[in-house]
Design a protein around this motif. Sequence first.
Motif, PDB file in Angstrom:
ATOM      1  N   LYS A   3       0.829  -1.215   0.000  1.00  0.00           N
ATOM      2  CA  LYS A   3       0.000   0.000   0.000  1.00  0.00           C
ATOM      3  C   LYS A   3       0.855   1.253   0.000  1.00  0.00           C
ATOM      4  CE  LYS A   3      -4.028  -1.972   2.297  1.00  0.00           C
ATOM      5  NZ  LYS A   3      -3.495  -2.980   3.236  1.00  0.00           N
ATOM      6  N   PHE A   4       2.100   1.105   0.453  1.00  0.00           N
ATOM      7  CA  PHE A   4       2.966   2.267   0.593  1.00  0.00           C
ATOM      8  C   PHE A   4       3.670   2.649  -0.712  1.00  0.00           C
ATOM      9  CE2 PHE A   4       7.120   4.130   1.751  1.00  0.00           C
ATOM     10  CZ  PHE A   4       6.656   5.277   2.383  1.00  0.00           C
ATOM     11  N   ILE A   5       3.808   1.680  -1.615  1.00  0.00           N
ATOM     12  CA  ILE A   5       4.585   1.918  -2.845  1.00  0.00           C
ATOM     13  C   ILE A   5       4.177   3.215  -3.557  1.00  0.00           C
ATOM     14  CG2 ILE A   5       5.127   1.018  -5.143  1.00  0.00           C
ATOM     15  CD1 ILE A   5       5.004  -1.766  -3.998  1.00  0.00           C
ATOM     16  N   ASP A   6       2.862   3.403  -3.714  1.00  0.00           N
ATOM     17  CA  ASP A   6       2.383   4.601  -4.423  1.00  0.00           C
ATOM     18  C   ASP A   6       2.558   5.881  -3.617  1.00  0.00           C
ATOM     19  OD1 ASP A   6       1.705   3.291  -6.723  1.00  0.00           O
ATOM     20  OD2 ASP A   6      -0.345   2.836  -6.062  1.00  0.00           O
ATOM     21  N   GLU A   7       2.717   5.730  -2.306  1.00  0.00           N
ATOM     22  CA  GLU A   7       2.861   6.923  -1.455  1.00  0.00           C
ATOM     23  C   GLU A   7       4.313   7.274  -1.213  1.00  0.00           C
ATOM     24  OE1 GLU A   7       0.873   6.068   2.210  1.00  0.00           O
ATOM     25  OE2 GLU A   7      -0.849   5.232   1.152  1.00  0.00           O
ATOM     26  N   HIS A   8       5.216   6.381  -1.576  1.00  0.00           N
ATOM     27  CA  HIS A   8       6.633   6.592  -1.268  1.00  0.00           C
ATOM     28  C   HIS A   8       7.153   7.901  -1.870  1.00  0.00           C
ATOM     29  CE1 HIS A   8      11.069   5.472  -1.844  1.00  0.00           C
ATOM     30  NE2 HIS A   8      10.884   5.742  -0.569  1.00  0.00           N
ATOM     31  N   PRO A   9       7.691   8.799  -1.045  1.00  0.00           N
ATOM     32  CA  PRO A   9       8.186  10.080  -1.563  1.00  0.00           C
ATOM     33  C   PRO A   9       9.329   9.920  -2.563  1.00  0.00           C
ATOM     34  CG  PRO A   9       7.981  10.139   0.837  1.00  0.00           C
ATOM     35  CD  PRO A   9       7.812   8.714   0.413  1.00  0.00           C
ATOM     36  N   GLY A  10      10.029   8.786  -2.473  1.00  0.00           N
ATOM     37  CA  GLY A  10      11.143   8.549  -3.400  1.00  0.00           C
ATOM     38  C   GLY A  10      10.687   7.865  -4.688  1.00  0.00           C
ATOM     39  N   GLY A  11       9.381   7.658  -4.835  1.00  0.00           N
ATOM     40  CA  GLY A  11       8.852   7.022  -6.047  1.00  0.00           C
ATOM     41  C   GLY A  11       8.731   5.518  -5.901  1.00  0.00           C
ATOM     42  N   ASP A  12       7.944   4.908  -6.759  1.00  0.00           N
ATOM     43  CA  ASP A  12       7.726   3.460  -6.647  1.00  0.00           C
ATOM     44  C   ASP A  12       8.869   2.629  -7.231  1.00  0.00           C
ATOM     45  OD1 ASP A  12       7.220   4.111  -9.266  1.00  0.00           O
ATOM     46  OD2 ASP A  12       5.272   3.117  -9.404  1.00  0.00           O
ATOM     47  N   GLU A  13       9.519   3.174  -8.263  1.00  0.00           N
ATOM     48  CA  GLU A  13      10.539   2.375  -8.956  1.00  0.00           C
ATOM     49  C   GLU A  13      11.681   1.935  -8.069  1.00  0.00           C
ATOM     50  OE1 GLU A  13      11.840   4.209 -12.611  1.00  0.00           O
ATOM     51  OE2 GLU A  13       9.742   4.330 -13.248  1.00  0.00           O
ATOM     52  N   VAL A  14      12.154   2.870  -7.210  1.00  0.00           N
ATOM     53  CA  VAL A  14      13.301   2.528  -6.359  1.00  0.00           C
ATOM     54  C   VAL A  14      12.960   1.403  -5.399  1.00  0.00           C
ATOM     55  CG1 VAL A  14      14.662   4.633  -6.469  1.00  0.00           C
ATOM     56  CG2 VAL A  14      12.755   4.517  -4.880  1.00  0.00           C
ATOM     57  N   ILE A  15      11.728   1.383  -4.914  1.00  0.00           N
ATOM     58  CA  ILE A  15      11.333   0.299  -4.004  1.00  0.00           C
ATOM     59  C   ILE A  15      11.152  -0.987  -4.801  1.00  0.00           C
ATOM     60  CG2 ILE A  15       9.522  -0.582  -2.475  1.00  0.00           C
ATOM     61  CD1 ILE A  15       9.216   1.981  -1.225  1.00  0.00           C
ATOM     62  N   LEU A  16      10.473  -0.907  -5.922  1.00  0.00           N
ATOM     63  CA  LEU A  16      10.226  -2.109  -6.724  1.00  0.00           C
ATOM     64  C   LEU A  16      11.535  -2.776  -7.163  1.00  0.00           C
ATOM     65  CD1 LEU A  16       7.189  -0.813  -8.822  1.00  0.00           C
ATOM     66  CD2 LEU A  16       7.129  -2.572  -7.048  1.00  0.00           C
TER      67      LEU A  16
END
Length: 128
Positions: A32-45
């Motif tokens: 649920k946090f991926i879209d809210e991540h201030p650093g963007g979703d790509e870096v987490i994915l």
Amino acid sequence: MAARITIDDLRAHKTKESFYILIEGKVYDCTKFIDEHPGGDEVILAEGGQDASEAFEDVGHSEEARALLPAMLVGEFEGDGVKLRSGAAAAQASRVSGAVEQGSNLMYFVPLGLLGAYFGWRYYSGAA
Ligand code: HEM
């Protein structure tokens, strides 16, 4: 008792529909946090299925960012996550340094060999 998350569990959750992240031996469900991540979703994915501790630390995440983690906790990671990553990273590093070393050796030996061949030829052909 906290759930034990295996490497297979971790690897089974690396899509935007269900995403686990491994940080310092703990696994978090940050779907649920991926879209809210201030650093963007790509870096987490990009950290799916591996140990994200280093990437997380390198960014210098704030205390506020760290405070978000406990709410997403799924369980403890079964095994050594750091090794999981550093094993691959170390293998890559040694391949790179091996290639660089090989390259730099050639850099010396090829010109030296040519120089030696040239002087050898001059000496034996009596051109000196
Ligand atoms: C579930 C784990 C994560 C949480 C809760 C999280 C949370 C946050 C938060 C709250 C921020 C805003 C700045 C701050 O307070 O530090 C942030 C920024 C950032 N995060 Fe994460 N993050 C996570 C994972 C990651 C990962 C794995 C990376 C991979 C490199 C990453 C890269 C970044 C970057 C590059 C920024 C800076 C954005 C900017 O300043 O423009 N984060 N993160």
